[in-house]
Design a protein around this motif. Structure first.
Motif, PDB file in Angstrom:
ATOM      1  N   LEU A  19       1.113  -0.965  -0.206  1.00  0.00           N
ATOM      2  CA  LEU A  19      -0.405  -0.275  -0.107  1.00  0.00           C
ATOM      3  C   LEU A  19       0.619   1.482  -0.234  1.00  0.00           C
ATOM      4  N   ARG A  20       2.068   1.090   0.232  1.00  0.00           N
ATOM      5  CA  ARG A  20       3.033   2.430   0.887  1.00  0.00           C
ATOM      6  C   ARG A  20       3.337   2.610  -0.614  1.00  0.00           C
ATOM      7  N   GLU A  21       4.104   1.530  -2.013  1.00  0.00           N
ATOM      8  CA  GLU A  21       4.258   1.832  -2.979  1.00  0.00           C
ATOM      9  C   GLU A  21       2.977   2.327  -3.670  1.00  0.00           C
ATOM     10  N   HIS A  22       1.649   2.050  -3.504  1.00  0.00           N
ATOM     11  CA  HIS A  22       0.595   1.917  -4.412  1.00  0.00           C
ATOM     12  C   HIS A  22      -0.067   3.049  -4.178  1.00  0.00           C
ATOM     13  N   PHE A  23       0.468   3.847  -2.817  1.00  0.00           N
ATOM     14  CA  PHE A  23      -0.465   5.055  -2.403  1.00  0.00           C
ATOM     15  C   PHE A  23       1.048   6.917  -3.253  1.00  0.00           C
ATOM     16  N   ALA A  24       2.221   5.723  -3.529  1.00  0.00           N
ATOM     17  CA  ALA A  24       2.731   6.673  -3.835  1.00  0.00           C
ATOM     18  C   ALA A  24       2.626   7.185  -5.706  1.00  0.00           C
ATOM     19  N   GLU A  25       2.400   6.164  -5.918  1.00  0.00           N
ATOM     20  CA  GLU A  25       1.966   6.123  -7.724  1.00  0.00           C
ATOM     21  C   GLU A  25       0.536   6.989  -7.538  1.00  0.00           C
ATOM     22  N   ARG A  26      -0.240   6.618  -6.707  1.00  0.00           N
ATOM     23  CA  ARG A  26      -1.536   6.783  -6.762  1.00  0.00           C
ATOM     24  C   ARG A  26      -1.166   8.829  -5.953  1.00  0.00           C
ATOM     25  N   VAL A  27      -0.982   8.686  -5.998  1.00  0.00           N
ATOM     26  CA  VAL A  27      -0.971  10.826  -5.366  1.00  0.00           C
ATOM     27  C   VAL A  27      -0.177  11.028  -6.590  1.00  0.00           C
ATOM     28  N   ALA A  28       1.087  10.284  -7.443  1.00  0.00           N
ATOM     29  CA  ALA A  28       1.233  11.621  -9.153  1.00  0.00           C
ATOM     30  C   ALA A  28       0.143  10.677  -9.905  1.00  0.00           C
ATOM     31  N   ASP A  29      -0.675   9.907 -10.015  1.00  0.00           N
ATOM     32  CA  ASP A  29      -2.118   9.901 -10.911  1.00  0.00           C
ATOM     33  C   ASP A  29      -2.887  11.111 -10.817  1.00  0.00           C
ATOM     34  N   TYR A  30      -3.055  11.613  -9.281  1.00  0.00           N
ATOM     35  CA  TYR A  30      -4.108  12.323  -8.499  1.00  0.00           C
ATOM     36  C   TYR A  30      -3.236  13.916  -9.367  1.00  0.00           C
ATOM     37  N   ASN A  31      -2.221  13.806  -8.274  1.00  0.00           N
ATOM     38  CA  ASN A  31      -1.053  14.681  -9.154  1.00  0.00           C
ATOM     39  C   ASN A  31      -1.372  15.447 -10.774  1.00  0.00           C
ATOM     40  N   ALA A  32      -1.528  14.431 -11.257  1.00  0.00           N
ATOM     41  CA  ALA A  32      -1.040  14.585 -12.886  1.00  0.00           C
ATOM     42  C   ALA A  32      -2.936  15.062 -13.055  1.00  0.00           C
ATOM     43  N   ALA A  33      -4.019  15.102 -12.566  1.00  0.00           N
ATOM     44  CA  ALA A  33      -5.338  15.001 -12.588  1.00  0.00           C
ATOM     45  C   ALA A  33      -5.942  16.655 -12.431  1.00  0.00           C
ATOM     46  N   VAL A  34      -5.237  17.449 -11.101  1.00  0.00           N
ATOM     47  CA  VAL A  34      -4.889  18.823 -11.090  1.00  0.00           C
ATOM     48  C   VAL A  34      -5.311  19.373 -12.152  1.00  0.00           C
ATOM     49  N   PHE A  35      -6.176  20.314 -12.053  1.00  0.00           N
ATOM     50  CA  PHE A  35      -5.790  21.619 -13.438  1.00  0.00           C
ATOM     51  C   PHE A  35      -6.842  22.595 -13.126  1.00  0.00           C
ATOM     52  N   ALA A  36      -6.590  23.749 -13.329  1.00  0.00           N
ATOM     53  CA  ALA A  36      -8.146  25.176 -12.856  1.00  0.00           C
ATOM     54  C   ALA A  36      -8.468  25.119 -13.641  1.00  0.00           C
ATOM     55  N   GLY A  37      -9.504  24.855 -13.196  1.00  0.00           N
ATOM     56  CA  GLY A  37     -10.857  24.995 -14.603  1.00  0.00           C
ATOM     57  C   GLY A  37     -10.762  26.001 -14.153  1.00  0.00           C
ATOM     58  N   PRO A  38     -12.319  27.276 -14.835  1.00  0.00           N
ATOM     59  CA  PRO A  38     -12.627  27.993 -15.144  1.00  0.00           C
ATOM     60  C   PRO A  38     -13.795  29.087 -13.935  1.00  0.00           C
ATOM     61  N   ARG A  39     -14.394  28.075 -13.322  1.00  0.00           N
ATOM     62  CA  ARG A  39     -15.343  28.189 -13.142  1.00  0.00           C
ATOM     63  C   ARG A  39     -14.816  27.799 -11.138  1.00  0.00           C
ATOM     64  N   ASP A  40     -15.451  28.382 -10.324  1.00  0.00           N
ATOM     65  CA  ASP A  40     -15.361  27.640  -9.076  1.00  0.00           C
ATOM     66  C   ASP A  40     -16.811  26.220  -8.769  1.00  0.00           C
ATOM     67  N   CYS A  41     -15.889  25.814  -8.210  1.00  0.00           N
ATOM     68  CA  CYS A  41     -16.568  24.330  -8.338  1.00  0.00           C
ATOM     69  C   CYS A  41     -17.138  23.650  -6.550  1.00  0.00           C
ATOM     70  N   GLU A  42     -17.955  23.035  -6.480  1.00  0.00           N
ATOM     71  CA  GLU A  42     -18.792  22.573  -5.120  1.00  0.00           C
ATOM     72  C   GLU A  42     -18.880  20.906  -4.960  1.00  0.00           C
ATOM     73  N   VAL A  43     -18.945  21.173  -3.479  1.00  0.00           N
ATOM     74  CA  VAL A  43     -18.856  18.900  -3.342  1.00  0.00           C
ATOM     75  C   VAL A  43     -20.189  19.081  -1.731  1.00  0.00           C
ATOM     76  N   SER A  44     -21.141  18.092  -2.096  1.00  0.00           N
ATOM     77  CA  SER A  44     -21.560  17.756  -1.314  1.00  0.00           C
ATOM     78  C   SER A  44     -21.965  15.996  -1.624  1.00  0.00           C
ATOM     79  N   SER A  45     -22.523  15.834   0.162  1.00  0.00           N
ATOM     80  CA  SER A  45     -22.323  14.277   0.785  1.00  0.00           C
ATOM     81  C   SER A  45     -24.062  14.285   0.866  1.00  0.00           C
ATOM     82  N   LEU A  46     -25.221  14.500   0.176  1.00  0.00           N
ATOM     83  CA  LEU A  46     -26.617  14.287   0.326  1.00  0.00           C
ATOM     84  C   LEU A  46     -27.068  13.309   0.095  1.00  0.00           C
ATOM     85  N   GLU A  47     -28.566  12.739   0.620  1.00  0.00           N
ATOM     86  CA  GLU A  47     -29.881  12.214  -0.557  1.00  0.00           C
ATOM     87  C   GLU A  47     -29.576  13.294  -1.697  1.00  0.00           C
TER      88      GLU A  47
END
Length: 355
Positions: A187-215
């Motif tokens: 899991l340590r090796e996985h974690f390092a690789e998965r961080v790289a995956d998420y880092n590569a996905a981060v980008f500056a979108g043109p609009r603010d976004c939001e998250v909720s966890s609701l029915e």
């Protein structure tokens, strides 16, 4: 003000495909080109505005919408999808650097041992379980986008390490070992690789976004320029219980804070979240309520031909709230599981565009 131009659907789908993939029931990674076209076709004349991804799940559709320029509200009744969306949709610029990763991979910051005490002999090796406790001792001290990226990477590491990607399997899982590299990595090796995956996905979108966890029924009433609906599909047999299959990721996403563990279950499940989408008896009522809830917003609905209710019923329910209903059929193969004999179901994925 000039209209905000949508990128070509194929280009947006290609860019969205880099989003780290969780083996999630009903994942829409393979359908991104079709969804991108549907969203472009239903967008306002002056360009993309506000969009609700009401059942965000794996997060990839919210991520696609961000690439298309929408101001995305990503929602799911589970908490884990909210963390994923926070890492890749709400987060515009924060990545974990080498020092961040080294700290999380290093010695524990405290002596917590909840994961080891709870899941020894259930999932993962003792070293892997110890790492999950240790990682959280550092993540608890983080904030903002960096915290979201760290949690998302930790959860994806656990999902990739677990055979078949679900947490209904416990104990000695060697019989499911098909030689995949994911099962060999710690899991340590996985974690390092998965961080790289998420880092590569981060980008500056043109609009603010939001998250909720609701029915979905608990969402604050408002009009969106697009509402995308991808509810749990009610199968003729079995169930659509996401908590049963992904409860470990749900708990890990918040270190089980506030959770009630079902200690009498071998897998240490969390209680099932029952909604009207959970049962064949209430699924039509669930759709009717949601269509009424968003009657003044353009809708795109994904649904499968091998689920209930059927096509004609869904069209009828939509027409109770909408005058213009278009149905697009996309041949699709659902491939669930990671093993060689994983079930592959050839179906039509229906995309309903309702204005």
């Amino acid at each position: 003000m000039p209209p905000r131009l949508l990128p070509a659907p194929a280009d947006a789908a290609t860019r969205a495909a880099v989003f780290p993939r969780v083996r999630w029931m009903g994942s829409k990674h393979k359908l991104l080109p079709h969804l991108a076209q549907a969203f472009a076709d239903i967008a306002p004349a002056d360009g993309p505005g506000t969009a609700l991804d009401a059942f965000s799940g794996s997060g990839v559709v919210s991520y696609l919408l961000k690439h298309q320029g929408w101001a995305v509200h990503s929602n799911d009744y589970l908490g884990f999808p909210g963390v994923v969306a926070s890492a890749g949709v709400v987060n515009h610029d924060t990545r974990l650097d080498a020092d961040d990763v080294a700290r999380i991979l290093g010695p524990a910051a405290d002596d917590r041992d909840f994961v080891r005490r709870t899941f020894t002999g259930v999932y993962f090796t003792p070293d892997d379980l110890e790492f999950l406790d240790s990682a959280w001792s550092h993540i608890d001290r983080m904030q903002g986008g960096g915290r979201a990226v760290a949690i998302a990477a930790l959860c994806l590491a656990a999902a990739r390490k677990q055979p078949r990607g679900v947490f209904t399997l416990t104990g000695d899982l060697s019989r499911y070992d098909d030689g995949r590299r994911d099962l060999r990595l710690s899991l340590r090796e996985h974690f390092a690789e998965r961080v790289a995956d998420y880092n590569a996905a981060v980008f500056a979108g043109p609009r603010d976004c939001e998250v909720s966890s609701l029915e979905i029924g608990a969402l604050e009433p408002r009009r969106y320029d697009l509402v995308y609906l991808d509810p749990p599909y009610a199968p003729p047999a079995d169930d659509n219980d996401y908590t049963k299959r992904f409860h470990f990721l749900e708990g890990l996403s918040r270190y089980w804070v506030g959770d009630t563990i079902m200690w009498d279950t071998k897998s240490r499940k969390l209680p099932k979240r029952v909604t009207k989408f959970s049962s064949r008896r209430t699924i039509e009522e669930a759709f009717r309520e949601v269509f009424k809830q968003f009657h003044d917003s353009p809708l795109v609905l994904s649904y499968s031909s091998n689920a209930l209710p059927d096509l004609d019923t869904l069209v009828g329910l939509l027409r109770e709230a909408k005058d213009d209903v278009e149905v697009r059929r996309v041949p699709h193969t659902y491939h669930y599981g990671t093993h060689r004999t994983a079930v592959r179901r050839q179906v039509d994925e229906y995309l309903f565009l309702a204005r």
